[in-house]
Each structure stands twice: as structure tokens, then as C-alpha cells.
Design a protein around this motif. Structure first.
Motif, PDB file in Angstrom:
ATOM      1  N   TRP A  36       0.834  -1.216   0.000  1.00 26.29           N
ATOM      2  CA  TRP A  36       0.000   0.000   0.000  1.00 26.29           C
ATOM      3  C   TRP A  36       0.862   1.258   0.000  1.00 26.29           C
ATOM      4  N   HIS A  80      -1.561  -6.643   2.897  1.00 25.30           N
ATOM      5  CA  HIS A  80      -2.649  -6.406   3.854  1.00 25.30           C
ATOM      6  C   HIS A  80      -3.966  -6.872   3.249  1.00 25.30           C
ATOM      7  N   TRP A  83      -7.273  -5.230   1.894  1.00 22.10           N
ATOM      8  CA  TRP A  83      -6.786  -4.234   0.934  1.00 22.10           C
ATOM      9  C   TRP A  83      -6.210  -4.852  -0.332  1.00 22.10           C
ATOM     10  N   ASN A 109      -0.772  -9.208   6.716  1.00 20.51           N
ATOM     11  CA  ASN A 109      -1.402  -8.381   7.756  1.00 20.51           C
ATOM     12  C   ASN A 109      -2.925  -8.440   7.673  1.00 20.51           C
ATOM     13  N   PHE A 113      -9.980  -3.491  10.488  1.00 20.57           N
ATOM     14  CA  PHE A 113     -10.841  -2.308  10.519  1.00 20.57           C
ATOM     15  C   PHE A 113     -11.737  -2.184   9.293  1.00 20.57           C
ATOM     16  N   TRP A 163      -2.201  -6.091  13.745  1.00 19.27           N
ATOM     17  CA  TRP A 163      -2.422  -4.814  14.426  1.00 19.27           C
ATOM     18  C   TRP A 163      -3.918  -4.726  14.681  1.00 19.27           C
ATOM     19  N   GLU A 203       1.463  -6.174  17.239  1.00 15.36           N
ATOM     20  CA  GLU A 203       1.847  -4.756  17.214  1.00 15.36           C
ATOM     21  C   GLU A 203       1.006  -3.973  18.219  1.00 15.36           C
ATOM     22  N   LYS A 205      -0.127  -0.015  19.784  1.00 18.20           N
ATOM     23  CA  LYS A 205      -0.234   1.393  19.378  1.00 18.20           C
ATOM     24  C   LYS A 205      -0.939   2.139  20.495  1.00 18.20           C
ATOM     25  N   GLU A 208      -5.759   5.673  18.961  1.00 18.39           N
ATOM     26  CA  GLU A 208      -6.362   6.290  17.776  1.00 18.39           C
ATOM     27  C   GLU A 208      -7.104   7.508  18.307  1.00 18.39           C
ATOM     28  N   ASP A 238       6.322  -0.531  16.271  1.00 22.38           N
ATOM     29  CA  ASP A 238       6.122   0.503  15.243  1.00 22.38           C
ATOM     30  C   ASP A 238       6.599   1.800  15.878  1.00 22.38           C
ATOM     31  N   HIS A 241       4.281   4.579  17.303  1.00 15.32           N
ATOM     32  CA  HIS A 241       3.146   4.198  18.153  1.00 15.32           C
ATOM     33  C   HIS A 241       3.353   4.424  19.646  1.00 15.32           C
ATOM     34  N   HIS A 265       8.167  -1.698  12.499  1.00 15.63           N
ATOM     35  CA  HIS A 265       7.560  -0.866  11.463  1.00 15.63           C
ATOM     36  C   HIS A 265       8.233   0.483  11.624  1.00 15.63           C
ATOM     37  N   ASP A 273       0.621   9.729  15.596  1.00 11.89           N
ATOM     38  CA  ASP A 273       0.501   8.697  14.576  1.00 11.89           C
ATOM     39  C   ASP A 273       1.829   8.387  13.909  1.00 11.89           C
ATOM     40  N   ASP A 274       1.771   7.771  12.750  1.00 12.96           N
ATOM     41  CA  ASP A 274       2.937   7.035  12.253  1.00 12.96           C
ATOM     42  C   ASP A 274       3.144   7.265  10.767  1.00 12.96           C
ATOM     43  N   ASP A 312       6.591   1.276   7.508  1.00 16.84           N
ATOM     44  CA  ASP A 312       5.134   1.444   7.602  1.00 16.84           C
ATOM     45  C   ASP A 312       4.859   2.932   7.736  1.00 16.84           C
TER      46      ASP A 312
HETATM   47  C1  PSV Z   1      -1.649   1.025  12.257  1.00 19.28           C
HETATM   48  O1  PSV Z   1      -1.433   2.391  12.472  1.00 19.28           O
HETATM   49  C2  PSV Z   1      -0.508   0.445  11.452  1.00 19.28           C
HETATM   50  O2  PSV Z   1       0.728   0.830  12.017  1.00 19.28           O
HETATM   51  C3  PSV Z   1      -0.592  -1.062  11.334  1.00 19.28           C
HETATM   52  O3  PSV Z   1       0.695  -1.610  11.190  1.00 19.28           O
HETATM   53  C4  PSV Z   1      -1.352  -1.253  10.073  1.00 19.28           C
HETATM   54  O4  PSV Z   1      -1.151  -2.512   9.492  1.00 19.28           O
HETATM   55  C5  PSV Z   1      -0.767  -0.147   9.218  1.00 19.28           C
HETATM   56  O5  PSV Z   1      -0.536   0.932  10.128  1.00 19.28           O
HETATM   57  C6  PSV Z   1      -1.620   0.278   8.072  1.00 19.28           C
HETATM   58  O6  PSV Z   1      -2.868   0.756   8.535  1.00 19.28           O
END
Ligand code: PSV
Ligand code: MN
Length: 395
Positions: A36, A80, A83, A109, A113, A163, A203, A205, A208, A238, A241, A265, A273-274, A312
Motif C-alpha cells: 500500500w 494487507h 486491501w 497483515n 478495521f 495490528w 503490534e 499502538k 487512535e 512501530d 506508536h 515498522h 501517529d505514524d 510502515d
Molecule cells: C496502524 O497504524 C498500522 O501501524 C498497522 O501496522 C497497520 O497494518 C498499518 O498501520 C496500516 O494501517
């Protein structure tokens, strides 16, 4: 070979043996990319596609092949679901696209969601997936992960990466005890579907934006879940996170000591966020993380050799492929500098309580210009000496 003053300077500063050892380790360093990530990322408000970025799964995999040829990274591509596909025919097409691009499937993955057109995973998903109080929805969420294990088998992957998007929105919504219990039960069912040499990455986090409680908020919970789920369950870190100020390299060291670090990640962030490119905001943190990995490798804990490295991050503004090339460059710089730290001198300074000398040892490597070393490593692998310059057509 033409005179290389930059490289000679590094040899003078750090010695030829350390440079040779670093070159050997860098040649083995291979970072996985998510399919992605080759598409245009967005914000919560919109995705501004230009029409030039890959739009289909096949186009994204083809871009991954180009990325692999330019950088040597991306030999495996993280996928993923749903997706990257929903039907058997999609998986067959994916296998063909990967083979055509000269790359392999990496971590598989679960996108828990995503709602589905048919079946129980409908709008009730807002109450959670693996932690849902609704038996049919929870069972369907477990089944999605089991289906992903099937995809691992079809595509030749042995990593299932989880995740969990679950969390609650208000204090009364769900008992924290029920949330924890349902999660452990669901993970146990998923683990049972794995083969003996599969790995399960868990994973965490922090949050959100709409969360009051996150089902797997931190590495403590992730590690505990790994320990209760099974030997092959490992923590996935990650970098984006965590709460601000968290000492990520310490988490890395502790997970490695517990033999539970699965992988990373990589990404960066300024506020939350990431989404930003790894090493673009805080390259020093990245260096310290790699230093922990290098030390762990030296201690026989597999910091480099047994850890999975993935990117990621989202590409909202720059060209996705270019930003991925730039990112692996940042990762290589961080690793190269960490590999050049004189660990014996560092330990001697630490053991004699001389923090000034210890930090000087670290800084000798942190401040080194490692680009001439990386150019040599790339050229020896028949890659463009400067992959980013090659990618923008300026090499
Ligand atoms: C969630 O924020 C994440 O870090 C997870 O690894 C998901 O697989 C990825 O981002 C894509 O949404
Ligand atoms: Mn992630």
C-alpha cells in the motif's frame, strides 16, 4: 578504483577493520516495504491523488519491483487483507504480480478495521473485532486471521502480523476485564491455526484519536500477550506508536533480552501517529535504536540477524516510490553509524564509570559522514551508488 577521499577519511577516523565489518553487515540489511505504501496516502480529510501513482494492486507490486531493483531492499513485500485482495483469484493474481516483479510475499497483515459487503463484519465493527462483545462478529474476525494464515500458505510467507484497531470510545462502553479476556481468547484461536515455523507478530499502538481505552496500547501488553499466546508470538515495534519521550531503544533491548522482538515498522512523526518518513524528524532516535540492535547482535541475541525490518509510513505529499527510496537511505545511514561504534571502547568506558568517554565513543560514529561507505556497499551489489539520485534521474 578512483581516489575516494571521503572513504579514506572514514578509514582514518574509524579504522579499516570496522569499516569492512560494517560493509558486510550493511550488505545483508534488507528492509521490507508494504504494497500500500506505493500508493498515495491521505489524511483523515482526503487523499490527493495526482493520477501518476500506482492505483491497482498489480501496479503497486510492479512499483515494488522497481524499488527493489534500485535499492536492493524490498525483496519481500508486506501485504494487507482485504486491501490487497479478497478472493482466491485475487491471491493468484497477487502471486503472479509478485513473481513478475521479482519479489516475494512478506508479512501478511489482517486489516480488521475494514467492513465487508456480506457477512457479520458490518457496521457493528465499531464495537471492536477480536474484542467485540458480539459472538458472531468476534468469530468472523478470528476467521479473517485464519484466512490470512491460508494466504501465508498460498504466497509462501511465514509471518502473520496483527495490528488490532480495537479500543473503546467511552469509559462505560466495555469492561476492561472483558476486553482483555476476549483478546487473549481470540489470539489463542489464531495461534492454533499457525504452522510450526510461522511467526505471529503482535503490534501495539498507544491510541487512535477517538479512543478512551486501546486494546493493545503498549509494549508491556504486547509482550504479555506474546508470553500468554505462545513461543512464536513476538512483539512488533512501530516507531510511531509511542507516547512522546518514550525510550524506544530501551523497549527494543528489553524485548530482545526476553527473546520476543519480532520486528519493526519504521516511520517517524512529529505530533502523533505514524505517517512521516523514518529518520526524517528524529534521525538520532533511529541511530540509538540501531545501536541497541547492533549491541544485541554482538551479545548473541539476534538484534540484526533475527529481526524483521519493515517500513510502515504514508506518502501524502512526495512521490511514494521516491520517498521510500529516501527512507531506506535514512535507515542505512542510521545502521551504518551504529555499526561503526567501537563497542569494546564503549564498554570499557561504561565499566569504568566514564560517561564522557562513553558518549565520545558514540559520537565518533554518530557524527561520521557514512555516505562514501554506503556508496561502496551499493556499488559492490551492482546497485546505483546513490539510489535516490538514480530514482530522480540525476545519477
Ligand atoms: C496502524 O497504524 C498500522 O501501524 C498497522 O501496522 C497497520 O497494518 C498499518 O498501520 C496500516 O494501517
Ligand atoms: Mn504499523
Amino acid at each position: 578504483m578512483a581516489a575516494d577521499r571521503g572513504y579514506d577519511l572514514l578509514v582514518d577516523q574509524l579504522g579499516p577493520a570496522r569499516l569492512d565489518a560494517a560493509a558486510a553487515a550493511l550488505a545483508k540489511f534488507c528492509v521490507e516495504v508494504p504494497s500500500w505504501g506505493f500508493g498515495r496516502g491521505g489524511t483523515r480529510f482526503g487523499t490527493y491523488r495526482t493520477g501518476k501513482e500506482p492505483a491497482t494492486v498489480a501496479e503497486r507490486i510492479a512499483a515494488a519491483g522497481r524499488f527493489h531493483a534500485l535499492t536492493g531492499h524490498g525483496a519481500t513485500v508486506a501485504l494487507h487483507f482485504p486491501w490487497d485482495g479478497t478472493t482466491d483469484a485475487d491471491i493468484d493474481a497477487l502471486a503472479a504480480a509478485l513473481a513478475k516483479a521479482g519479489v516475494k510475499a512478506g508479512a501478511i497483515n489482517t486489516n480488521w478495521f475494514s467492513m465487508r459487503e456480506t457477512g457479520p463484519i458490518d457496521a457493528r465493527l465499531r464495537f471492536g473485532s477480536l474484542t467485540s462483545p458480539l459472538d458472531d462478529l468476534r468469530a468472523a474476525s478470528v476467521q479473517h486471521a485464519v484466512d490470512c494464515v491460508g494466504i501465508c500458505r498460498k504466497l509462501g510467507s511465514n509471518v502473520l502480523s496483527l495490528w488490532l484497531p480495537d479500543g473503546t470510545n467511552s469509559p462505560g462502553q466495555m469492561s476492561l476485564f472483558d476486553q482483555a479476556e476476549r483478546l487473549e481468547e481470540s489470539l489463542g484461536l489464531i495461534y492454533d491455526a499457525l504452522d510450526d515455523d510461522d511467526l505471529l507478530f503482535i503490534e501495539y499502538k498507544l491510541f487512535e484519536p477517538g479512543f478512551y481505552s486501546t486494546a493493545i496500547a503498549d509494549w508491556g501488553r504486547a509482550l504479555q500477550l506474546c508470553q500468554t499466546t505462545g513461543r512464536r508470538a513476538k512483539v512488533l515495534v512501530d516507531t510511531g506508536h509511542h507516547a512522546h519521550g518514550t525510550n524506544i531503544e530501551q523497549i527494543v533491548a528489553l524485548c530482545l533480552r526476553a527473546k520476543r522482538l519480532g520486528g519493526f515498522h519504521f516511520n517517524d512523526r512529529k505530533y502523533a501517529d505514524d505517517d512521516l518518513a523514518a529518520g526524517s524528524i528524529d534521525p538520532a532516535q533511529l541511530f540509538r535504536i540501531f545501536l541497541a540492535l547492533v549491541e544485541a547482535e554482538r551479545r548473541g541475541l539476534g538484534g540484526l540477524s533475527k529481526t524483521a525490518f519493515l517500513i510502515d509510513q504514508s506518502h501524502c505529499i512526495k512521490d511514494p516510490l521516491l520517498e521510500l527510496v529516501e527512507t531506506v537511505g535514512n535507515l542505512e545511514v542510521a545502521l551504518a553509524r551504529a555499526l561503526l561504534v567501537d563497542l569494546a571502547a564503549l564498554k570499557a568506558a561504561q565499566d569504568t564509570c566514564d560517561p564522557t568517554a562513553a558518549d565520545a565513543v558514540i559520537n565518533a560514529a554518530w557524527l561520521a559522514d557514512v555516505r562514501p561507505l554506503l556508496k561502496r556497499v551499493h556499488t559492490a551489489r551492482n546497485l546505483p551508488a546513490d539510489p535516490l539520485a538514480a530514482a530522480v534521474g540525476k545519477a
